[in-house]
Write an enzyme that holds these catalytic residues in place. Sequence first.
Site, PDB file in Angstrom:
ATOM      1  N   CYS A1305      27.317  39.093  20.568  1.00 22.79           N
ATOM      2  CA  CYS A1305      27.646  40.535  20.791  1.00 22.79           C
ATOM      3  C   CYS A1305      28.202  40.884  22.314  1.00 22.79           C
ATOM      4  CB  CYS A1305      26.440  41.435  20.588  1.00 22.79           C
ATOM      5  SG  CYS A1305      25.734  41.304  18.975  1.00 22.79           S
ATOM      6  N   HIS A1542      25.191  48.944  26.285  1.00 18.13           N
ATOM      7  CA  HIS A1542      25.343  48.282  24.824  1.00 18.13           C
ATOM      8  C   HIS A1542      24.918  49.055  23.546  1.00 18.13           C
ATOM      9  CE1 HIS A1542      26.066  44.729  22.493  1.00 18.13           C
ATOM     10  NE2 HIS A1542      24.857  44.759  22.389  1.00 18.13           N
ATOM     11  N   HIS A1583      29.049  48.885  15.835  1.00 23.52           N
ATOM     12  CA  HIS A1583      28.743  47.798  16.572  1.00 23.52           C
ATOM     13  C   HIS A1583      29.726  46.525  16.005  1.00 23.52           C
ATOM     14  CE1 HIS A1583      27.279  44.661  19.058  1.00 23.52           C
ATOM     15  NE2 HIS A1583      26.169  44.357  18.844  1.00 23.52           N
TER      16      HIS A1583
END
EC number: 2.3.1.86
Length: 1888
Positions: A1305, A1542, A1583
């Site tokens: 990620c 994030h 995401h």
Amino acid sequence: MAMKPEVEQELAHVLLTELLAYQFASPVRWIETQDVFLKDFNTERVVEIGPSPTLAGMAQRTIKNKYESYDAALSLQRQVLCYSKDAKEIYYTPDPADLAPVEEPNAEEQTGAAATPAAAAAPAAAAAAPAAPAARPVAELPDEAVKASLLLHVLVAQKLKKSLEQVPMSKTIKDLVGGKSTVQNEILGDLGKEFGSTPEKPEETPLEELAETFQDTFAGSLGKQSSSLISRLMSSKMPGGFTITVARKYLQTRWGLGSGRQDSVLLIALTNEPASRLGGEADAKSFLDSMAQKYASISGVDLSSASAGASAGAGAGGAGGATIDAAAFEELTKDQKVMARQQLEVLARYLKMDLNGGEKKFLQEKNTVAELQSQLDYLNNELGEYFIQGISTSFSRKKARVFDSSWNWAKQALLTLYFQIIHGVLKNVDREVVTEAINIMNRSNETLIKFMEYHISHCDENNGENYKLAKTLGHQLIENCKQVLDMDPVYKDISKPTGPKTNIDKNGNIKYSEEPRAAVRKLSQYVQEMALGGPLTKESQPTIQEDLTRVYKAINAQAAEHNISDSTKLEFEKLYGELLKFLETSNEIDASATTRLAGVVDDDLDKDSTKEVASLPNKSEISKNVSSIIPRETVPFLHLKKKLPSCEWAYDRQLSTLFLDGLEKAAINGVTFKDKYVLITGAGAGSIGAEVLQGLVQGGAKVIVTTSRFSKKVTDYYQSIYAQYGAKGSTLVVVPFNQGSKQDVEALIDFIYDDEKNGGLGWDLDAVIPFAAIPENGIELDKIDSKSEFAHRIMLTNILRMLGSVKKQKSARGIETRPAQVILPLSPNHGTFGGDGMYSESKLSLETLFNRWHSESWSNQLTICGAIIGWTRGTGLMNANNIIAEGIEKMGVRTFSQKEMAFNLLGLLIPEVVNLCQRSPVMADLNGGLQFLTDLKEFTGKLRGELTETSEIRKAVSIETALEHKTVAGANADAAFAQVEVQPRANIQLEFPTLKPYETVKKIGSPDLEGLLDLEKVIVVTGFSEVGPWGSSRTRGEMEAFGEFSLEGCVEMSWIMGLIKYHNGNLKGRPYTGWVDSKTNEPVDDKDIKAKDESHVLEHSGIRLIEPELFNSYNPEKKQMIQEVVIEEDLEPFEASKETAEQFKHEHGDKVDIFEIPETGEFSVRLLKGATLYIPKALRFDRLVAGQIPTGWNAKTYGISDDTISQVDPITLFVLVSVIEAFIASGITDPYEMYKYVHVSEVGNCSGSGMGGVSALRGMFKDRYKDQPVQNDILQESFINTMSAWVNMLLISSSGPIKTPVGACATAVESLDIGVETILSGKAKICIVGGYDDFQEEGSYEFGNMNATSNSLDEFDHGRTPAEMSRPATTTRNGFMEAQGAGIQVIMNADLALKMGVPIYGILALTATATDKIGRSVPAPGKGILTTAREHHGNLKFPTPLLDIKYRKRQLKNREAQIKQWVETELEMLKYEAEGIPAEDQETFYAERTEEIKREATRQLKSAQAQWGSEFYKNDPRIAPLRGALATYGLTIDDLGVASFHGTSTKANDKNESATINEMMKHLGRSEGNPVLGVFQKYLTGHPKGAAGAWMMNGALQILNSGIVPGNRNADNVDKLLQQFEYILYPSRSLKTDGIKAVSVTSFGFGQKGAQAVAVHPDFLYAAVDEATYNAYVAKVTAREKAAYKYFHNGMIHNTLFVSKEHAPYSDELEQPVYLDPLARVSSDKKTGALVFNGKGIQSSSQFVSEENRKTATIVSELAKKTAGTDASGVGVDVELIKSINVENDTFIERNFTEAEIAYCKKQPSVQSSFAGTWSAKEAVFKSLGVKSQGGGASLKDIEITREAGKGPEVVLHGAAKEAATKANVKNVKVSISHDDFQSVAVAVSEK
């Protein structure tokens, strides 16, 4: 500088005017022109190109009038056409009907024997397929073996995924594959497998020739490859049981085709494969019919005879076949049926089964169902459908929304208020501002005060009046908050009371409005008005005369009673008589006036003054209570009643005094509800309850509110109330609730009282406000229905149940001393209005509770306060009556606004009234005197009738007047006055950064920044883009910042999703240019696109339910798995090819039997007991939602070819689109343009991915395992670096570094870090960075297994919509939301960016990655990235001077002086180096050596700039990397305005990340009260894993350039755990700031990956360059923006944004020379205009030695010659760095340069270079004179450098300089000057 828009507009206007004037002034001479082409050239075909046949019509008339006989004589047949209406004739386009063959259909064909022509349509056309023959088979055609040409053609077409028509036999395989070597190898391999050996280089042989070669050795039968493909086709696309044998049999019996022709038909089917498995046998036969017809057309075979034969046979059979009687057939088979039944019964008895058991059970169930249905019917008939549906339960604990984060909303409200003042939205302190100030004070705490103190202390009043107002208000608010810090929050409403106003305009329109009341300007005055009552509420008031008479009688009575003396009586009589006489004779005193007193207080809140804010904390002393002005014998509009012995309620003055005095205190000083727990129902938007709710949370209460319409819209409404009004300590809980449901009532109270550990609230109610109601309009006594009964249940029955449940809970817990006060919603409407069902009865019945409180046992648990609610305007029940409210008030009744009534009701919760209620029930009359108005129904009807009548009269008069006006003045009389509305047009912008004037830039950055930085060490972002759930970065940015699409955003999204397309040409016979609907082809105007498409766009964009069509039909509710099963019985045989059968045998051995079928050569396969099968099964997966790219997104829309789309993984398409859009955002429309500035080896690609091509991986593993068709080169598409490879192959053709990060990620930010390091290391100058990842079921399932993602079913149970399932930083966050897409940035060094003139969106001041600590959990969040703030503090007393930009600039200046001296020395030394060089090489020697010296000096300067500019902090333990990165640009940690988190919406990450950022800020000494604004983008996008950091960086760059900080719109309630992080603010709405200087982006990836990047506003780069450089850059960017804008819009219109490159920018011959020459650059080809490398420029010395430097070399060589002679007595050499001359310092310029010099220098292209050259000359002259220096500060104005046209520079000495030269016997001084973009060199020679 770029031309100003105004000037451009003026020039365009002049040009247009001149062109039109020229056109109109010039003679047309059309008649002569016609004569020329009609007579001289005898033209027969005339075509007009234009929108309408204007000239064509004239030509036709001319021909008819003038040339008709002329044409007849010459036999001319002329044709006059116009493009707009005769396109078919012009282009010779035949009508399709003319092309159809004309045949006489026979009877059989008319009944549907024609086969479906298209394979793709075969399934749909199954109904039209020919019926199978019923009788004898058709006549067989002569068989023909399959030809090698057809076999070859099919194999190639099938591999290319094209039809046979799309693959010409004249082309070679090499041509057809288009350079795809992998596909070419696959085809050659297939041909080898099919035909055996192949000729040499078959790929270069045309297919026709290749087929002839194969035919020589071809056996005429299908080979391995074709047989395998046909077998796979039959098994994967045909219905079950429809095998090859069945298919061949059908082709033979239906069409008479032999085995050879059957092979050909099946081959053709391979290129027309259905998209999915056919539904049934009819579909399969229809498909084969269409393939047979296709074969017939290719081979030239006539199948009609076969078809006719079949039909004839069928007909014959039908006519003459044998028939049998049905009765006879039944008799024939009777015995068989009896025997079968007997056998069945015997078996049943043996198995002890009842054959009729099911029937018996069915009869029982049928009876039960009938009985239940009867009961339901009875209940439905008795209670009514509305009642039954209405009582359904809706309460759910899971859906409860808890709002309690007032601590966060206070900061957000403050910032919003601050920036609204800064931006001029609020220009004065009005009541709205004061209300907001009250709300802020109610939330006051130490952190909030620090927050205000920081922002106000940094508010510069010099920036304007808005800043001054903000500072003044801020200081007052700070003091207020300090004063109320330890006080309880209060409800205090300062809004102006309003009254009803109804107007009827001249056109008869009835308009209602709320207007401020003239005499009542605030609530304290409102209370006074209520206390005074009105004429309707008072008895006739005594006059002064009457009062005196009463006093006289009272005194006389007292005198008689107490024996007062006669003298006293006489004196009194005398005084009384004189007073009466005085009153009678007085002209000034009115004895008939009343004795009532009243006073009005001015409203001081109407003034524009911040003093009101300053006075808010003060508790005003009330010197005279409002109760003192209540008139006697007058009933106030608001009052309390007491119960009389007669059981009636009457006005009680004493109780009312307590109530009104308490209301007055609440109005003036506010009232607190701290620690009050309240239940309120019926508080929907626009209701009284909603206003009451606002007051409760503002006063600090904990409130649970119910809603019967639970939805995101409703919960957002309540959240907005709490966010605005919620005070410290307050809580708002929202639950779904149906007050008509008994179960809901009990469940609600249980939820309130249950402990938190049991899922409840653990509250004990202090007040219950049950206001829920439903309207019953128009229902009279004879119409009482189901709805009325349900309404009665809501407004009475279940209110009693609710109170009973509260009593039960309190009693169960032993609560006897804390009764809950019940505010009963009573009504003055006791049937007065009529026609309202059981409303009156419900309200009246509630009054029984007043008696039951005494008679029943619950007085210790509940207290009763009835509120008779008066006429309240604007509520759902009374909204229709608003227009007559003004008329009602004229009768003396007081109607109320919702705020007023809410204030009245909240007054019942003040301690005084609460205490009264605990002694006895209280009746509060809040009726406004409505009860005194008799015949209300009649009066309201009259008012409404009068309004209607007036309205209709004015309407009629208006219409009549208009008709009369038109009759007199004409129908178009008003045309000139008609309002013209300008319709909006979409204008999609590329959003290039706004460039400020240089003067503004210099004020933003430190003046010491100029020249301090090595721009090659400064990395900037010049372009960015993305493909994501919200389309592009532009559309995502709109949605993120504003929560909706603009017109432009909607147009772009509609285009992206394929809803519209651009059309330019004829449309329905008329020319049209513009957007059209993609489905209907109907024109769509720009302004209509938003209305037409927005709902569809929003429904199919962003985070939403997974759409199976986007993911290979993946449906998470039916996720397919397989399970191994061992069969226990032999299975039925099935058919397969020989190869497949042998493979089954190879796997199962003796557990399978295989036998050949002689007729077809196929094999029968039978699995035996013990064989193992894998059987598919489906499970319900609970991850149903994801962030998906917009439905309809298609790479072809952007211009990517079908070949590429079919070849690559979908993620590669996202990347290709993102890269080209990033280049366009960089102003680069042709990627080869980069090679004008850099070498091919200096363009790198550092983008990466977490997983890469997951679709390819899926194909490799899952599809390959299932033996489904998969391209042979699928492996290459699965590699993570393949995406970068395709970018290079199709777009860039670079030879630079390629680095592919894999950081889960955190990939995108890691990519940024690698890209920055690659450029800083010198390996590249331009890099593509970013990340990308896809969404597929495999990853989704595994993330779900890790419990990392949001459980959709659980979210639905909690009442969440898909759009709100990603909720970072909230109390209820529960896992991240997967998404897909790509994000790309183009980065380069700032020096190159300025030279290219590309837009600069941000400076990458810092990039870093870090791992975490020892552990055993790969996805566990860590704090390793905290190391970017690593800094040793210890007990050091003094800060390092390196952080002082002035100190660093001083050190750089010193180093520049050293470099200057070194250059001068080296240039002087060249004469010695040149001594051994031959004369003919001396020129070259000086050129190359001076170039070397210049380059070395440049390197030394850049090294010094790096040391003192951008690398001073590296490896210094006293300076953290983050602090040093900011200090490079003169910024501090306080200047970091935004942190983009994030923020995955997981419990662990959001807490860990907040802790990390907070500790960074704290450790680096960020000021208290200065939190960073947290941006949580994933609430909107989900995401995307690898793309996450790239999207965040794109958002960060948009923040820098717009100043708008997007809020987390899903942050309904911020987690209390995050309150401890004082350096972070979590906004839920966008904030428009006055500018953000720097943004941090943090990213965390599974596998110990932490990453951070800091972007700084580009203004701080511009502050580091001089004005000339900046202005030149602005001009370049402006030109680029125009070009990019044009390219982008053309690309949208023509679907050509992406144009793949066919060739590298160099020929094959130049490939290696280009690679080997780092100075090779492209130039425009003169013929094609393409950017290519030219062989002449490769390894050319001119590329190394610049022309400017050759002049320097000439000067230096001349110096050497002169110093070698004897005539030179003095030589001076001076070198100046161009950047060291400060041309902005007017004092320096005027002190050292003459006016002529200044004028000359300012006229030059580079002003700074010209001044530097002149200064060098002056210094060189001074040195050549050999006189003593007067110091570094001495003026050089006396040394003048003049320049005359055609001559070189000359020296003129003045003053002291001339005297010094005279003393030194200098007769003449000569000087030479040279300068480039780096330095100036001057040599002066003094001659004596």
